[in-house]
Design a protein around this motif. Structure first.
Motif, mmCIF file in Angstrom:
data_model
loop_
_atom_site.group_PDB
_atom_site.id
_atom_site.type_symbol
_atom_site.label_atom_id
_atom_site.label_comp_id
_atom_site.label_asym_id
_atom_site.label_seq_id
_atom_site.Cartn_x
_atom_site.Cartn_y
_atom_site.Cartn_z
ATOM 1 N N ILE A 64 0.871 -1.199 0.000
ATOM 2 C CA ILE A 64 0.000 0.000 0.000
ATOM 3 C C ILE A 64 0.890 1.225 0.000
ATOM 4 N N GLY A 65 0.860 1.986 -1.088
ATOM 5 C CA GLY A 65 1.714 3.163 -1.254
ATOM 6 C C GLY A 65 2.757 2.895 -2.330
ATOM 7 N N GLY A 66 2.834 3.813 -3.298
ATOM 8 C CA GLY A 66 3.751 3.617 -4.426
ATOM 9 C C GLY A 66 4.849 4.659 -4.484
ATOM 10 N N GLY A 67 5.291 5.131 -3.305
ATOM 11 C CA GLY A 67 6.464 6.017 -3.255
ATOM 12 C C GLY A 67 7.729 5.159 -3.308
ATOM 13 N N PRO A 68 8.892 5.762 -3.036
ATOM 14 C CA PRO A 68 10.144 4.982 -3.135
ATOM 15 C C PRO A 68 10.178 3.756 -2.220
ATOM 16 N N GLY A 69 9.532 3.839 -1.057
ATOM 17 C CA GLY A 69 9.489 2.659 -0.183
ATOM 18 C C GLY A 69 8.629 1.570 -0.807
ATOM 19 N N GLY A 70 7.425 1.952 -1.242
ATOM 20 C CA GLY A 70 6.453 0.981 -1.727
ATOM 21 C C GLY A 70 6.769 0.416 -3.099
ATOM 22 N N ILE A 116 -0.666 -0.669 -4.563
ATOM 23 C CA ILE A 116 -1.811 0.260 -4.625
ATOM 24 C C ILE A 116 -1.285 1.663 -4.352
ATOM 25 N N ASP A 117 -1.603 2.605 -5.220
ATOM 26 C CA ASP A 117 -1.208 3.999 -4.938
ATOM 27 C C ASP A 117 -2.314 4.933 -5.401
ATOM 28 N N GLU A 118 -2.554 5.953 -4.590
ATOM 29 C CA GLU A 118 -3.707 6.826 -4.890
ATOM 30 C C GLU A 118 -3.332 8.145 -5.552
ATOM 31 N N TRP A 119 -2.027 8.443 -5.690
ATOM 32 C CA TRP A 119 -1.649 9.776 -6.211
ATOM 33 C C TRP A 119 -2.205 9.973 -7.614
ATOM 34 N N LYS A 120 -2.790 11.180 -7.841
ATOM 35 C CA LYS A 120 -3.370 11.488 -9.159
ATOM 36 C C LYS A 120 -2.575 12.585 -9.840
ATOM 37 N N PRO A 132 2.377 7.314 -9.875
ATOM 38 C CA PRO A 132 3.132 6.645 -8.807
ATOM 39 C C PRO A 132 4.485 7.309 -8.590
ATOM 40 N N GLY A 133 5.051 7.058 -7.416
ATOM 41 C CA GLY A 133 6.357 7.659 -7.091
ATOM 42 C C GLY A 133 6.277 8.450 -5.798
ATOM 43 N N GLY A 134 5.035 8.695 -5.332
ATOM 44 C CA GLY A 134 4.850 9.303 -4.012
ATOM 45 C C GLY A 134 5.296 10.746 -3.917
ATOM 46 N N GLY A 165 8.502 16.214 -4.172
ATOM 47 C CA GLY A 165 9.647 16.133 -3.266
ATOM 48 C C GLY A 165 10.976 16.144 -3.996
ATOM 49 N N CYS A 166 11.710 15.051 -3.831
ATOM 50 C CA CYS A 166 13.092 14.957 -4.333
ATOM 51 C C CYS A 166 13.222 15.410 -5.793
ATOM 52 N N ILE A 167 12.412 14.833 -6.660
ATOM 53 C CA ILE A 167 12.620 15.027 -8.105
ATOM 54 C C ILE A 167 12.265 16.453 -8.555
ATOM 55 N N GLY A 194 -5.772 3.853 -6.574
ATOM 56 C CA GLY A 194 -6.848 4.150 -5.637
ATOM 57 C C GLY A 194 -6.320 4.084 -4.219
ATOM 58 N N ARG A 195 -7.211 4.288 -3.272
ATOM 59 C CA ARG A 195 -6.807 4.250 -1.859
ATOM 60 C C ARG A 195 -6.980 2.840 -1.296
ATOM 61 N N GLY A 196 -5.943 2.353 -0.658
ATOM 62 C CA GLY A 196 -6.007 1.023 -0.049
ATOM 63 C C GLY A 196 -6.322 1.141 1.431
ATOM 64 N N PRO A 248 15.205 8.362 9.587
ATOM 65 C CA PRO A 248 15.212 9.558 8.732
ATOM 66 C C PRO A 248 14.198 9.477 7.603
ATOM 67 N N MET A 249 13.586 10.611 7.294
ATOM 68 C CA MET A 249 12.609 10.659 6.205
ATOM 69 C C MET A 249 13.351 10.927 4.901
ATOM 70 N N LEU A 250 13.930 9.877 4.352
ATOM 71 C CA LEU A 250 14.716 10.000 3.127
ATOM 72 C C LEU A 250 14.291 8.920 2.141
#
Ligand code: FAD
Ligand code: NAI
Length: 475
Positions: A10-16, A33-37, A45-47, A53-55, A120-122, A327-329
């Motif tokens: 659940i979540g398609g950022g760098p962790g997911g 599953i990722d909800e970012w539009k 996806p990419g969170g 953020g980073c990019i 979508g949201r999980g 750390p939030m990295l």
């Protein structure tokens, strides 16, 4: 399509997304599953990292640095620029395009690795017979199941009480990356990583930037000598940072924002800004997950409680990235994602928290790994220090950027490298050598004896390692 999976992320950022790819590589039937539009309502996806953020921040940092070089730096190289113009619309459009390339890249990687993507949201529905049901609320609603669930739902910006983000006048990172006209006066609350990076972007393109920071010291977590040098260099560029302030009322008007604050001496001020960025840290995001519904434990600060292996309070439910301690990295989130997928496969995934590098992408960049001098002192560790200034590095002179230094900290007895701290050109790239060295538990002498290409900035790293033994060759 069968909706039963071995691993549901659940979540398609760098962790997911990285956890999902690694799980699929290891042979698991995996869903992410990722909800970012995106602005058209499609998947992005990419969170936080990819979208806000980073990019995108690095894209704007690069563009604004080009502009600054063209306005102030090229003349020294004998390049005269006439009629220089800032096309902010194009700068932002380029940034958006870089983001889109990364979104598309992740969708491609999902296909390539046979990860099933759900937009979508999980949220947890139930846990039964060792299997978790997860509802996906997207364009349609459906339920999928997983034997393992990896939560990678990331974080959100922390707001100040009484000053909610409207992303027009009071901006989080999202608004700070999408300002459509250079503000004349920009206020920034919080001189942390986002404050310094976004403050730099908008100062370079012409904003008068005032940063208001609660702490009395600049970048308290950074090695003191490096932080002092960075503070001096950023001040010289015109980034005004006020330390030790106490923020009072924040009032958004029609076209500007008024911030009342007391400075370090207790004097009251009322500053009016065209835009205000609030960057005072981030909070874990567990909204809509229905963690309570399945009895998933959070810690007292709202992070999902995990052990050293990213195991949560529920069997076969794992959590990684910004939503857990540490750390939030993005690279920390990725390493945890890989380690969790490998643990699910019965392997021994491992994340070494002592060698996670940090980079602040100001100019010059600030990068470090391992312990700071103040930490070693507090821990009573006997150490030797060696520094080397970029002023004495041939490549830095040729580049025209001789600001800053490399600093090594090594154990006084064994010479093992305990920390490396850099403020200077391309510090983000130079720090990798230090991370490798520390992973292999190298000594400062090991680096000092390795042949480094000439002329290169990396010679400053070698020279700082030599300086630990007081035998720099070029300084
Ligand atoms: P996120 O990237 O936040 O991803 C979480 C994803 O989960 C999001 O897409 C979200 O929409 C989705 N989600 C949440 N809940 C649900 C749900 N219930 N169902 C479905 N989807 C859900 N770090 C660096 O290392 N280097 C940098 O240069 C850097 N720059 C940054 C610049 C800025 C301006 C900011 C704000 C952050 C920056 N970071 C940087 C930090 C980095 O972005 C985060 O550490 C990283 O994104 C964390 O990854 P994550 O996968 O844990 O979470
Ligand atoms: P931060 O934790 O880096 O900095 C927040 C700053 O705000 C601190 O200096 C803090 O003392 C100050 N602050 C807190 N409350 C305050 C108040 N009421 N008034 C004034 N100042 C106050 O958080 P930031 O900049 O929001 O970034 C969040 C996180 O995102 C970072 O910690 C980092 O993990 C990640 N990030 C990483 C980047 C990178 O790796 N280059 C870039 C940007 C963000």
């Amino acid at each position: 399509m069968s909706k039963e999976f071995d691993v549901v992320v659940i979540g398609g950022g760098p962790g997911g997304y990285i956890a999902a790819i690694r799980a699929a590589q290891l042979g698991f039937k995996t869903a992410c599953i990722d909800e970012w539009k995106n602005d058209k309502g499609g998947p992005a996806p990419g969170g936080t990292c990819t979208n806000v953020g980073c990019i995108p921040s690095k894209a704007l940092l690069q563009s604004s640095e080009h502009y600054e070089h063209a306005s102030h730096g090229f003349a020294e190289h004998g390049i005269e620029v006439k009629g220089l113009n800032l096309n902010l619309k194009q700068m932002i459009a380029r940034k958006d395009n870089v983001v889109k390339q990364n979104n598309d890249g992740i969708l491609y990687l999902f296909k390539k690795n046979k990860v099933t993507f759900f937009h979508g949201r999980g949220s947890f529905e139930k846990a039964e017979g060792g299997v978790y049901s997860v509802k996906v609320a997207g364009a349609a609603e459906e339920t999928i199941t997983g034997k393992h669930v990896v939560i990678a739902t990331g974080s959100n910006p922390r707001a100040l009480p009484g000053a909610p983000f409207d992303e027009k006048l009071i901006l989080s990172n999202t608004g700070a990356l999408a300002i459509d006209a250079v503000p004349k006066k920009l206020g920034v609350i919080g001189a942390g990583v986002i404050g310094l990076e976004m403050g730099s972007v908008w100062r370079r393109v012409g904003a008068e930037v005032t940063v208001l920071e609660a702490m009395p010291t600049f970048l308290g977590a950074v090695d003191e000598q490096i932080a002092k040098e960075a503070q001096k260099l950023l001040a010289k560029q015109g980034l005004e940072v006020n330390l030790g302030v106490k923020i009072g009322a924040i009032t958004a008007g029609k076209k500007d924002v008024t911030v009342e604050y007391a400075d370090a001496a207790g004097k009251e001020h009322k500053a009016v800004f065209d835009k205000l960025i609030i960057s005072i840290g981030r909070v874990p995001n567990t909204t809509g997950l229905n963690a309570e519904g399945v009895g998933l434990k959070l810690d007292e600060r709202g992070f999902i409680a995990v052990d050293g292996d990213c195991k949560t309070s529920l069997p076969n439910v794992w959590a990684v990235g910004d939503v857990v301690r540490g750390p939030m990295l993005a690279h920390k989130a990725e390493e945890e994602g890989v380690a969790v997928a490998e643990r699910i496969a019965g392997q021994h995934g491992h994340v070494n928290f002592n060698t996670i590098p940090w980079v602040i992408y100001t100019s010059p960049e600030i990068a470090w790994v391992g312990k700071t001098e103040q930490q070693l002192k507090a821990e009573g560790v006997a150490y030797k220090a060696g520094t080397f200034p970029f002023l004495a590095n041939g490549r830095a002179r040729a580049l025209g950027d001789t600001s800053g230094m490399v600093k090594f900290l090594a154990d006084a007895k064994t010479d093992e490298i305990l920390g490396v701290h850099i403020v200077g050109p391309m510090a983000s790239e130079l720090i990798a050598e230090a991370v490798v060295a520390m992973e292999f538990r190298a000594s400062a002498e090991d680096i000092a004896r390795i042949c480094h290409a000439h002329p290169s900035l990396s010679e400053a790293t070698k020279e700082a390692a030599l300086a630990v033994d007081k035998r720099s060759l070029n300084f």
